[in-house]
Scaffold this active site. Structure first.
Site, PDB file in Angstrom:
ATOM      1  N   GLU A 186     -27.143   5.216  30.559  1.00  0.00           N
ATOM      2  CA  GLU A 186     -27.014   6.394  31.435  1.00  0.00           C
ATOM      3  C   GLU A 186     -25.912   7.345  30.997  1.00  0.00           C
ATOM      4  O   GLU A 186     -25.873   8.483  31.451  1.00  0.00           O
ATOM      5  CB  GLU A 186     -26.796   5.960  32.893  1.00  0.00           C
ATOM      6  CG  GLU A 186     -25.469   5.303  33.215  1.00  0.00           C
ATOM      7  CD  GLU A 186     -25.470   3.785  33.073  1.00  0.00           C
ATOM      8  OE1 GLU A 186     -26.273   3.258  32.272  1.00  0.00           O
ATOM      9  OE2 GLU A 186     -24.656   3.112  33.730  1.00  0.00           O
ATOM     10  N   HIS A 228     -24.732   0.717  28.734  1.00  0.00           N
ATOM     11  CA  HIS A 228     -24.986   1.749  29.748  1.00  0.00           C
ATOM     12  C   HIS A 228     -25.658   2.974  29.140  1.00  0.00           C
ATOM     13  O   HIS A 228     -24.975   3.946  28.782  1.00  0.00           O
ATOM     14  CB  HIS A 228     -23.670   2.154  30.418  1.00  0.00           C
ATOM     15  CG  HIS A 228     -23.092   1.074  31.263  1.00  0.00           C
ATOM     16  ND1 HIS A 228     -23.447   0.898  32.582  1.00  0.00           N
ATOM     17  CD2 HIS A 228     -22.208   0.092  30.969  1.00  0.00           C
ATOM     18  CE1 HIS A 228     -22.795  -0.145  33.067  1.00  0.00           C
ATOM     19  NE2 HIS A 228     -22.043  -0.652  32.111  1.00  0.00           N
ATOM     20  N   CYS A 272     -26.852  -3.324  32.162  1.00  0.00           N
ATOM     21  CA  CYS A 272     -25.618  -4.122  32.147  1.00  0.00           C
ATOM     22  C   CYS A 272     -25.741  -5.309  33.104  1.00  0.00           C
ATOM     23  O   CYS A 272     -26.435  -6.272  32.789  1.00  0.00           O
ATOM     24  CB  CYS A 272     -24.418  -3.240  32.449  1.00  0.00           C
ATOM     25  SG  CYS A 272     -22.912  -3.924  31.773  1.00  0.00           S
TER      26      CYS A 272
HETATM   27  N1  GLN Z   1     -19.852  -7.591  35.804  1.00  0.00           N
HETATM   28  C1  GLN Z   1     -20.573  -7.644  34.575  1.00  0.00           C
HETATM   29  C2  GLN Z   1     -19.647  -7.864  33.383  1.00  0.00           C
HETATM   30  O1  GLN Z   1     -18.468  -7.573  33.458  1.00  0.00           O
HETATM   31  C3  GLN Z   1     -21.410  -6.402  34.383  1.00  0.00           C
HETATM   32  C4  GLN Z   1     -20.603  -5.171  34.181  1.00  0.00           C
HETATM   33  C5  GLN Z   1     -21.384  -3.905  34.386  1.00  0.00           C
HETATM   34  O2  GLN Z   1     -22.483  -3.914  34.928  1.00  0.00           O
HETATM   35  N2  GLN Z   1     -20.825  -2.796  34.002  1.00  0.00           N
HETATM   36  O3  GLN Z   1     -20.075  -8.275  32.346  1.00  0.00           O
END
Ligand code: GLN
Length: 538
Positions: A514, A512, A384
């Protein structure tokens, strides 16, 4: 359907979620169908707006619900795939009750905690029963500790529920702490006695007592707990601190006959569990043949729970390679202003992982880490924010777009290689407004990513606002930055890699992974990453 309500006594962070999940696992291994849910007494509607300092990780479900990290334990330990109905907070309960009141649903009545709030809580249990009629057992964990004011409506709802269904259909399993007083060399039972007394005061009598303890319970302590807490002797269960890994918990609780006792109390006729697969997994975690060290560059590296699912996914992946893992946690800010820090902190690792995150703090340190991995041919896995960081780094230092940044960190940058989606531009509310939950990514054939997954398309869980800016696609591609996965319409970048001719293993994703890794089914990206780290050596 039979019910087990899991309450906690004495202190928080007892591992109640773990005990509930471990019980779920042993019951499933007896052939029973288990459904798990969590009641959280706080007034937030969901934990999505809480900081990791407050709450640890926010766990995301397939349907995009932002939930408590205990749901991560449930999904990792059992076969359940949970939905928004499996995590109920006081915030949701009150929101609903007040909405109903405004609608006139209680017309003429005074709206009260009993019965309106408690009914709303019981409704949730009924809802899951009707949604999953095939389940044999529902395990409901109540967040917080007995004695908390905000937990009372939940406990009262459970009292009513047990009264309605009868004690052979619904039981309470109380997880409690036995402190060890060093000077006296003794385990103490009094706090547990008092927390059970507190439960009895509100009409709840636990049938099972799970005792968190650093030391073994002798017969005398067991007998004392049984008498004073009014629990049958065999239902006093020892839950020692695990020596190596939380995955020992189901084995440990099974040795204490927790699942036998629960089945007996609820009249469940199920054969003893087959724990062989689980035992083999635990053995691989405890006695690995190889070892690998990875650098983990985050902002909350001091908090054990902030990246829970990422750490667990690394454990699953490493075990699948019969490999032990040391996660070297590196505070991103430490990499920021000291040009020697990267070598000092990342010099000895076999790979670098940059997890998700929000806000500007630590971002430049993560860019340093991504650069170090790229320039030193170190395997890199970006999750992400970790993909956004890799993009910014590549744009700046390979494509010479010097001011490349994300709108999130520098809204004035002339080169916002990571930017806000059109549909996110006017979103002002913060609760559950990100791009959330499962969506499809189509993988580009003949990429390292496609090879790692071994599939042409994947479904992954998202939680973010910002995206790769397609304006930069061509200039990045010319320099070896490969878009290896996109949304089916091709508009959103889901995965990137550096051309494997330039770098051996540099992969990052906008989602994600994970949240979909399990002990005996590691996520392909983590498995691939650990494989690459092993190939690289440390
Ligand atoms: N802050 C980034 C976004 O909102 C990444 C979010 C995250 O890593 N969950 O796109």
């Amino acid at each position: 359907m039979k019910h087990i309500f899991v309450t906690g006594g004495v202190v928080s962070s007892l591992g109640k979620g773990l005990a509930a999940a471990a019980l779920g696992r042993t019951l499933e291994n007896r052939g029973l169908k288990v459904v798990m849910q969590k009641f959280d007494p706080y007034l937030n509607v969901d934990p999505g707006t809480m900081s990791p300092f407050q709450h640890g990780e926010v766990y995301v479900l397939n349907d995009g619900t932002e939930t408590d990290l205990d749901l991560g334990h449930y999904e990792r330990f059992t076969s359940g795939v949970l939905t928004k109905h499996n995590n109920l907070t006081s915030g949701q309960v009150y929101l609903r009750v007040i909405e109903k009141e405004r609608n006139g649903d209680y017309l003429g009545k005074t709206v009260q905690v009993v019965p309106h709030v408690t009914n709303e809580i019981k409704e949730r249990i009924h809802l899951i029963e009707s949604e999953q009629p095939q389940a044999d057992v529902m395990i409901t964990e109540i967040g917080g500790t007995t004695g908390d004011i905000e937990g009372l409506p939940f406990l009262e709802a459970i009292r009513q529920f047990i009264l309605e269904r009868g004690p052979t259909n619904a039981i309470v399993m109380h997880v409690t702490l036995l402190p060890f007083i060093k000077a006296a060399g003794e385990l103490k039972t009094k706090p547990s006695q008092q927390s059970v007394a507190k439960l009895r005061e509100i009409g709840l009598q636990p049938q099972v007592l799970v005792c968190r303890t650093e030391h073994a319970l002798d017969d005398e302590i067991r007998a004392k707990l049984s008498t004073y807490c009014n629990v049958p002797l065999k239902a006093v269960i020892e839950m020692r601190d695990v020596a190596h890994t939380i995955y020992e918990a189901p084995l440990m609780l099974h040795r204490e006959h927790l699942d036998d006792t629960v089945c007996e109390l609820l009249g469940l006729n199920a054969p003893p569990p087959e724990m062989g697969d689980w035992e083999r997994f635990v053995k691989r975690v405890i006695n690995p043949k190889k070892h690998v060290k990875v650098g983990f560059v985050g902002k909350y590296t001091d908090l054990q729970d902030a990246y829970k699912s990422v750490y667990e996914s690394l454990t699953h992946a490493a075990a699948s390679h019969d490999c032990g893992i040391t996660v070297q946690k590196i505070d991103a800010e430490e990499l920021e202003n000291d040009p020697t820090a990267a070598e000092r902190l990342l010099g000895g690792v076999a790979g670098v992982l940059v997890p998700g995150g929000f806000g500007e703090r630590g971002v430049e340190g993560k860019v340093v880490a991504a650069r170090y991995a790229r320039e030193h041919q170190l395997p890199y896995l970006g999750l992400c924010l970790g993909m956004q960081i890799a993009t910014i780094e590549f744009a700046r230092h390979v494509c010479h777009i010097e001011q490349a940044n994300s709108t999130e960190f520098d809204p004035k940058s002339p080169d916002q290689v990571i930017c806000l989606l059109e549909e996110q531009r006017n979103v002002k509310k913060k609760g559950a407004t990100m791009r959330l939950g499962l969506s499809e990514a189509v993988l580009a054939p003949d990429t390292l990513t496609a090879q790692v997954y071994g599939r042409p398309s994947v479904m992954e869980r998202h939680r973010h606002r910002y995206e790769f800016n397609m304006k930069y696609r061509d200039v990045m591609a010319k320099n070896g930055f490969v878009i290896s996965g996109t949304s089916p319409d091709g508009k959103l970048v889901e995965l990137i890699e550096i051309d494997p001719k330039i770098h051996p293993w540099f992969v990052a994703c906008q989602f994600h992974p994970e949240f979909q890794s399990k002990p005996n089914a590691p996520h392909p990206l983590f498995r691939g990453f650990i494989g690459a780290c092993l190939a690289h050596g440390s």
